[in-house]
Structure formats: structure tokens, C-alpha cells
Design an enzyme around this catalytic site. Structure first.
Site, PDB file in Angstrom:
ATOM      1  CB  CYS A 199      -1.032  -0.121   1.116  1.00 28.11           C
ATOM      2  SG  CYS A 199      -2.490   1.184   0.999  1.00 28.11           S
ATOM      3  CG  ASP A 251      -5.043   2.088   7.831  1.00 28.51           C
ATOM      4  OD1 ASP A 251      -5.532   3.184   7.393  1.00 28.51           O
ATOM      5  OD2 ASP A 251      -4.347   0.904   7.183  1.00 28.51           O
TER       6      ASP A 251
END
Ligand SMILES: O=P(O)(O)OC[C@H]1O[C@H](OP(=O)(O)O)[C@H](O)[C@@H]1O
Length: 314
Positions: free
Chosen positions: A127, A196
Site C-alpha cells: 500500500c 491504520d
């Protein structure tokens, strides 16, 4: 009345025009600042209610990255004053302070993470994480040569953003499809990802596919380094709550055109997964590097035993 910037920011976060946990947090703080600036409330209670409504709108965009509610909490908890003018000034100052802290935290984290990277090392990324890239940038600033194997990261291919940034820094990049990760693990010295949310037991919630990568890395003996400023620590997990995993639209996986071809199938599109602490070697924060099992201490220091929801309707 919500300021237009609150609505735009909320839409941008939901649509992932603004994405990445730290960037979302920054945008949310800026939107609260815009709300304070634009408010034409003539009474303190009204100003406060508008600010709470703005925070609720922003909170309800994406559920997984805890940096979003942590940012809202930071700003709302610092709002003080008996007049609208005082409330406005304190909101704006709090948002500015929050952004400064975010920048400083990322710089400090980068300097610490860079110490793990040696001259000539190759990293594998998944990512796009600004916290992870801060470590690479600091290593490059230290004069180290770093190479990268960049995973494409289906379905939204945020690996492209990582590759572009690394190329701007002249880092040699090899892009691979996600399914090729295990094959290339033999060529890399570190897996480097962001987060996250981090749970009290040290589990790392990050882009879908991180857990599979971490398990393969462990099997291959490649250390997994998670770069995550303390803003990613999820305080609700101290009291037994789990982290909600966002499910995104199925068209990200199968376009309408592809669906017409494939036929009637169910599609699931979780945006994140949970990597258990035993597959993570180090969590690098602005306050130092921690084994995942010990982040709970940091979390308690930072957030106490639980959290409030200062945006709740009164
Ligand atoms: O805060 P920084 O390190 O920039 O990013 C952290 C994480 O946020 C991203 O989520 P998404 O792309 O918004 O779904 C990725 O999962 C990335 O690892």
C-alpha cells in the site's frame, strides 16, 4: 450549519480522494478549523454544537483508521472559552497544534525507523504509508542506499503512489503484483508497512493483504517493521472493543463491465486486515521502537483507560 469544507472533506475521505491514516487525520483537523472559522453562531452553545456536528460528519466517513477520531478528539478536547470568539480562536489554535504535532511525530518516527535500515538494504512495501516512507526518506538523508520491491496492492493499487514517491527520491523500484510477494521476499531485507490502527494486544490493522505478507515474511525470516505514529493507537481496544474493518464497494473489485462478463457472484471487499503481534518484529513510533506486545503501555500512557466521544449529541 456545517461549513462547506466539512462536507467536501467528508466526501473526499469517503471516496478516498483524501486517504492514508495520517493524511485523513490532518484533513479532519483542518475541516474543524474551517468550521470554526466559517461559523456564524452567535452563542457559545450553538458554536459548540456545530463543531460537534462537523466532527460527527467527519467521523462517519471511514471506520477503521483511528487517527480520524483521535484527531477529532484532540481538537474538540482543547476547545475552550466563554465567547464565540474565544471558542473560535482555541479551535483554530488546537487544529494548528495538531498539525504541527503530526509533522513532528512523522519526522521523529522517520529518524528512528531509519536506524533499522542499513546501507544497501531492500525493502518490500504494501500500500502507501506516509509513516513508512518517512523512514525511507530519513535513511536516504543519512546517505544510505535503499532499494524497494513495491507491491501493487489491489484493488486500488496504492502501490503506484509509493512507487512514484520512491522514484522521486531516486530509489530503484521493482513493482510486483501482490501474488508475487512470496517469491520476492528472498530478495528483501525488511517488510515495511504502515498502520491504520494498532490494538492493545499489538495487532496491526492495515491494508488488506498485510497479514498474508507478514506470515510469508515470518516463514522466510524477513523482519516486519510497522511504522505508525502513536496517533494510530486505538484507545477503545483497551476496554475490549474490536476495530471495525471497513467493507468497501464491490465495484472496486469487479467493475460493472467485468460483472457483466463474469455473471452473478457475491463480492466481498474488506479494506483492511488484522496482523497478529507474533508476525510483527517492531512497531516504530515517534516515541521509539516497540515490540508489538508492549504498545499497550504506550497506549495507557497516552490515552488512559478509555476514551470519550466529545462529538456526541447533547
Ligand atoms: O498514515 P499513513 O502512514 O500515511 O498510512 C497508513 C495506512 O493508511 C492506508 O489506508 P487507506 O489507503 O486510506 O485505505 C494504508 O493502509 C496505509 O498503510
Amino acid at each position: 450549519m456545517l461549513a462547506p469544507e466539512v462536507e467536501t472533506t467528508a466526501e473526499d475521505i469517503a471516496e478516498m480522494e483524501v486517504r492514508g491514516a495520517a493524511t485523513i487525520a490532518r484533513a479532519a483537523a483542518e475541516a474543524l478549523e474551517a468550521q470554526a472559522r466559517d461559523s456564524d453562531a452567535d452563542a457559545p452553545a450553538q458554536f459548540r454544537e456545530e463543531l460537534r456536528a462537523a466532527a460527527r460528519r467527519l467521523r462517519n466517513t471511514r471506520p477503521t483508521a483511528v487517527s480520524l477520531p483521535n484527531a477529532l478528539r484532540y481538537v474538540l478536547n482543547e476547545v475552550e472559552g466563554d465567547t464565540v470568539a474565544a471558542l473560535r480562536a482555541s479551535t483554530i489554535e488546537a487544529a494548528e497544534r495538531f498539525r504541527d504535532q503530526l509533522d513532528r511525530a512523522q519526522d521523529d518516527l522517520g529518524a528512528i525507523g531509519a536506524n533499522r535500515l542499513r546501507d544497501g538494504d531492500t525493502i518490500m512495501t504494501h500500500c502507501h504509508s506516509t509513516d513508512a516512507l518517512a523512514c525511507v526518506e530519513a535513511a536516504l538523508d543519512d546517505g544510505k542506499e535503499i532499494e524497494a520491491v513495491v507491491k501493487e496492492t489491489r484493488p486500488r493499487k496504492q502501490g503506484h503512489i509509493t512507487a512514484k514517491q520512491l522514484r522521486e527520491w531516486d530509489v530503484p523500484v521493482t513493482m510486483v503484483v501482490d501474488n508475487a510477494a512470496r517469491r520476492y521476499l528472498d530478495d528483501v531485507d525488511h517488510v515495511l508497512v504502515g498502520a491504520d490502527s494498532i490494538a492493545a494486544d499489538g495487532s496491526v490493522v492495515n491494508k488488506i493483504g498485510t497479514s498474508m505478507l507478514a506470515v510469508s515474511a515470518r516463514e522466510r525470516g524477513v523482519p516486519v517493521m510497522v511504522a505508525a505514529q502513536t496517533l494510530k493507537l486505538h484507545p477503545d481496544t483497551l476496554t475490549g472493543h474490536t476495530v471495525e474493518i471497513e467493507m468497501r464497494d464491490e465495484t472496486e473489485v469487479l467493475s460493472d463491465e467485468e460483472r457483466a462478463e463474469v455473471g452473478d457472484v457475491d463480492v466481498e471487499n474488506p479494506a483492511f486486515d488484522v496482523t497478529p503481534p507474533r508476525y510483527v518484529d517492531a512497531i516504530v513510533t515517534e516515541r521509539g521502537q516497540f515490540p508489538p506486545e508492549s504498545v499497550v503501555t504506550l497506549m495507557r500512557e497516552q490515552y488512559g483507560e478509555g476514551t470519550s466521544e466529545p462529538w456526541a449529541e447533547e
